[in-house]
Write a protein that holds these residues in place. Structure first.
Motif, mmCIF file in Angstrom:
data_model
loop_
_atom_site.group_PDB
_atom_site.id
_atom_site.type_symbol
_atom_site.label_atom_id
_atom_site.label_comp_id
_atom_site.label_asym_id
_atom_site.label_seq_id
_atom_site.Cartn_x
_atom_site.Cartn_y
_atom_site.Cartn_z
ATOM 1 N N ILE A 69 -6.594 11.987 -4.193
ATOM 2 C CA ILE A 69 -7.120 11.968 -2.713
ATOM 3 C C ILE A 69 -7.014 10.823 -1.866
ATOM 4 O O ILE A 69 -6.712 10.674 -0.768
ATOM 5 N N ALA A 70 -7.442 9.832 -2.630
ATOM 6 C CA ALA A 70 -7.551 8.285 -1.991
ATOM 7 C C ALA A 70 -6.159 7.651 -1.739
ATOM 8 O O ALA A 70 -5.654 7.317 -0.729
ATOM 9 N N ALA A 71 -5.280 8.357 -2.712
ATOM 10 C CA ALA A 71 -3.370 7.920 -2.269
ATOM 11 C C ALA A 71 -3.214 8.381 -1.256
ATOM 12 O O ALA A 71 -2.290 8.125 -0.176
ATOM 13 N N LYS A 72 -3.491 9.996 -0.926
ATOM 14 C CA LYS A 72 -3.038 10.793 0.202
ATOM 15 C C LYS A 72 -3.552 10.243 1.430
ATOM 16 O O LYS A 72 -2.796 10.051 2.384
ATOM 17 N N SER A 73 -4.820 9.963 1.219
ATOM 18 C CA SER A 73 -5.383 9.381 2.669
ATOM 19 C C SER A 73 -4.989 7.844 2.977
ATOM 20 O O SER A 73 -4.626 7.697 4.097
ATOM 21 N N LEU A 74 -4.841 7.008 2.010
ATOM 22 C CA LEU A 74 -4.218 5.745 2.342
ATOM 23 C C LEU A 74 -2.739 5.605 2.639
ATOM 24 O O LEU A 74 -2.314 4.842 3.402
ATOM 25 N N HIS A 75 -2.110 6.790 2.147
ATOM 26 C CA HIS A 75 -0.697 6.652 2.589
ATOM 27 C C HIS A 75 -0.603 7.036 3.916
ATOM 28 O O HIS A 75 0.543 6.400 4.538
ATOM 29 N N THR A 76 -1.100 8.084 4.421
ATOM 30 C CA THR A 76 -0.617 8.786 5.743
ATOM 31 C C THR A 76 -1.284 8.055 6.766
ATOM 32 O O THR A 76 -0.767 7.929 7.949
ATOM 33 N N GLY A 77 -2.566 7.711 6.781
ATOM 34 C CA GLY A 77 -3.748 7.294 7.579
ATOM 35 C C GLY A 77 -3.779 8.569 8.540
ATOM 36 O O GLY A 77 -4.644 8.446 9.631
ATOM 37 N N LEU A 78 -3.468 9.819 8.443
ATOM 38 C CA LEU A 78 -3.744 10.907 9.171
ATOM 39 C C LEU A 78 -5.058 11.799 8.969
ATOM 40 O O LEU A 78 -5.576 12.246 9.986
ATOM 41 N N TRP A 79 -5.728 10.936 8.090
ATOM 42 C CA TRP A 79 -7.169 11.523 7.771
ATOM 43 C C TRP A 79 -8.088 10.748 8.186
ATOM 44 O O TRP A 79 -9.450 10.769 7.953
ATOM 45 N N SER A 80 -7.710 9.786 9.203
ATOM 46 C CA SER A 80 -8.678 8.771 9.674
ATOM 47 C C SER A 80 -8.774 8.812 11.424
ATOM 48 O O SER A 80 -8.288 9.856 11.895
ATOM 49 N N ASP B 234 -13.601 15.137 5.809
ATOM 50 C CA ASP B 234 -14.438 14.253 6.422
ATOM 51 C C ASP B 234 -13.744 13.047 6.647
ATOM 52 O O ASP B 234 -13.666 12.276 5.984
ATOM 53 N N ARG B 235 -13.419 12.843 8.118
ATOM 54 C CA ARG B 235 -12.605 11.609 8.332
ATOM 55 C C ARG B 235 -13.705 10.388 8.053
ATOM 56 O O ARG B 235 -12.908 9.229 7.944
ATOM 57 N N SER B 236 -14.944 10.339 8.194
ATOM 58 C CA SER B 236 -15.856 9.336 8.044
ATOM 59 C C SER B 236 -16.291 8.832 6.776
ATOM 60 O O SER B 236 -16.808 7.904 6.307
ATOM 61 N N ALA B 237 -15.738 9.861 5.644
ATOM 62 C CA ALA B 237 -15.876 9.485 4.249
ATOM 63 C C ALA B 237 -15.203 8.319 3.709
ATOM 64 O O ALA B 237 -14.215 7.965 4.240
ATOM 65 N N ALA B 238 -15.378 7.758 2.405
ATOM 66 C CA ALA B 238 -14.703 6.996 1.727
ATOM 67 C C ALA B 238 -13.098 7.639 1.368
ATOM 68 O O ALA B 238 -13.319 8.983 1.288
ATOM 69 N N PRO B 239 -12.055 6.975 1.284
ATOM 70 C CA PRO B 239 -10.752 7.557 0.937
ATOM 71 C C PRO B 239 -10.772 8.614 0.000
ATOM 72 O O PRO B 239 -10.440 9.506 -0.122
ATOM 73 N N TRP B 240 -11.486 8.239 -0.992
ATOM 74 C CA TRP B 240 -11.408 9.209 -2.214
ATOM 75 C C TRP B 240 -12.482 10.175 -2.085
ATOM 76 O O TRP B 240 -12.403 11.488 -2.896
ATOM 77 N N ALA B 241 -13.147 10.610 -1.015
ATOM 78 C CA ALA B 241 -14.071 11.534 -0.600
ATOM 79 C C ALA B 241 -13.781 12.315 0.650
ATOM 80 O O ALA B 241 -14.651 13.204 0.980
ATOM 81 N N LYS B 242 -12.572 11.948 1.060
ATOM 82 C CA LYS B 242 -12.420 12.450 2.606
ATOM 83 C C LYS B 242 -12.096 14.267 2.372
ATOM 84 O O LYS B 242 -12.345 14.828 3.304
ATOM 85 N N SER B 243 -11.370 14.545 1.333
ATOM 86 C CA SER B 243 -11.125 15.814 1.346
ATOM 87 C C SER B 243 -11.971 16.391 0.061
ATOM 88 O O SER B 243 -12.002 16.047 -1.152
ATOM 89 N N ARG B 244 -12.601 17.701 0.190
ATOM 90 C CA ARG B 244 -13.211 18.395 -0.795
ATOM 91 C C ARG B 244 -12.922 19.944 -0.642
ATOM 92 O O ARG B 244 -12.474 20.414 0.681
ATOM 93 N N LEU C 270 0.782 -1.283 0.170
ATOM 94 C CA LEU C 270 0.114 -0.056 -0.112
ATOM 95 C C LEU C 270 0.819 1.086 0.009
ATOM 96 O O LEU C 270 0.607 1.988 -0.692
ATOM 97 N N LEU C 271 2.013 1.136 1.003
ATOM 98 C CA LEU C 271 2.693 2.544 0.957
ATOM 99 C C LEU C 271 3.468 2.549 -0.377
ATOM 100 O O LEU C 271 3.765 3.788 -0.871
ATOM 101 N N SER C 272 3.906 1.761 -0.809
ATOM 102 C CA SER C 272 4.692 1.700 -2.011
ATOM 103 C C SER C 272 3.805 2.225 -3.324
ATOM 104 O O SER C 272 4.324 3.066 -3.938
ATOM 105 N N VAL C 273 2.900 1.725 -3.437
ATOM 106 C CA VAL C 273 1.934 2.012 -4.604
ATOM 107 C C VAL C 273 1.531 3.632 -4.422
ATOM 108 O O VAL C 273 1.679 4.250 -5.447
ATOM 109 N N THR C 274 0.975 3.899 -3.094
ATOM 110 C CA THR C 274 0.411 5.195 -3.141
ATOM 111 C C THR C 274 1.721 6.144 -2.992
ATOM 112 O O THR C 274 1.448 7.693 -3.437
#
Length: 347
Positions: free
Chosen positions: A291-302, A256-266, A185-189
């Motif tokens: 947006i999904a890559a940023k969310s999944l790479h850091t974990g800080l938006w969860s 929005d921390r509860s949203a899907a990874p691709w919709a957390k930031s708007r 996950l980290l390598s790809v994102t």
């Protein structure tokens, strides 16, 4: 084929060792440095934001306003970024309740900024980003080749990490299997995000900006806009504010921390004069992927639990790197001792 993959795994592992350790240590630092989230970071609009902008305009009339970011909790200070005509960046921290400027510092001088720059580019800009991009691709290759050459994977997972005749090798295999999904996950994102930033740097070239003054913002304008944005999206947090310049709209980034990874930031655009939201444009698929890559790479938006999981996996990556280094050194010593033993036997 297995022998060839084994050799590829060993040499790429050695080449990626230093960047991998830097990525692991700085990633752990970035996860530990901020406070753990306790719900919404900024549920209320900053009432003093307009006073802070006015004070920044008075103290630095030849500077250009940049991103305004909230603190980690309602009691923490906010930051306002400024850039002067000579390219020097400044960061002002202010109290969101009354707008008092608390401190001034050079941009990039905080521990978090240094760790982030080291994590992304080794503190050397574009060449460092290219090195880290190659390292992320190398880590992806390591994960794939390591899984391909490993035998009896289920038995390795069921046993203790130090079980077997070679405890260090067993620990390396077990850690690699446990952290495999996280490493992939980290390598790809990470490769996606770095490639996006690197292409942006290559296209923009060296920055050349003339001195520009901070745009005057009407009193209570930004505070009212943030209130409007939070009212339109209940449960969201202010992630950043870009006042813009001229007659252009004001951009408010929401998280929005509860949203899907691709919709957390708007991003919500509001008219500068009326403060009313402008018609929303559909988010391009490419930006949703980033947006999904940023969310999944850091974990800080969860949540805090997700960040704890990321921290545990990052520590496993540190064990993986250190055990791989010791195994390489152990193998080198063993290969050197074999000719000596052979010569002694012949003599």
């Amino acid at each position: 084929m297995r022998a060839a993959l084994w050799k590829v795994h060993r040499w790429i592992g050695l080449a990626c060792l230093a960047p991998f350790l830097i990525l692991t240590l700085t990633g752990i630092g970035l996860l530990l440095l901020p406070a753990w989230p306790k719900g919404a970071a900024s549920p209320l609009a900053p009432a003093g934001i307009d006073r802070a902008v006015a004070e920044a305009n008075h103290c630095f009339p030849q500077a250009q306003i940049g991103l305004i970011m909230p603190g980690l909790s309602p009691a923490k200070e906010w930051t306002l970024a400024l850039r002067e005509g000579d390219g020097i960046g400044r960061t002002l921290t202010f109290d969101p309740r009354d707008g008092r400027v608390l401190a001034e510092a050079r941009s990039g001088s905080s521990l978090r900024d240094i760790l982030l720059d080291l994590h992304n580019s080794l503190l050397i800009g574009l060449p460092g980003k290219l090195v880290m991009l190659a390292a992320s691709l190398g880590l992806l290759t390591l994960a794939i080749t390591g899984l391909a050459i490993m035998r009896r994977r289920l038995r390795v997972l069921r046993r203790a990490p130090w079980h077997g005749a070679y405890p260090l090798a067993s620990l390396h295999k077990w850690t690699g299997l446990v952290a495999l999904a996280f490493l992939l996950l980290l390598s790809v994102t990470g490769a996606m995000l770095l490639a996006f930033k690197t292409l942006g740097d290559l296209r923009s070239g060296p920055e050349r900006s003339a001195p520009r003054a901070i745009e005057q913002v009407r009193p209570d304008n930004l505070a009212a806009m943030t209130s409007t944005a939070l009212a339109l999206h209940p449960g969201a947090e202010i992630q950043g504010i870009m006042p813009g310049g001229g007659d252009g709209p004001v951009a408010i980034m929401l998280l929005d921390r509860s949203a899907a990874p691709w919709a957390k930031s708007r991003t919500l655009m509001l008219d500068r004069q009326s403060g009313q939201p402008l018609p929303a444009r559909p988010v391009p698929a490419f930006m949703q992927v980033m947006i999904a890559a940023k969310s999944l790479h850091t974990g800080l938006w969860s949540s805090a639990a997700v960040r704890g999981l990321y921290l545990a996996c990052a520590l496993l990556c540190g064990v993986l790197a250190c055990s791989g280094l010791f195994l390489w050194l152990q193998r080198r010593r063993l290969r050197r001792s074999l000719p000596s033993a052979s010569k002694a036997a012949h003599s």
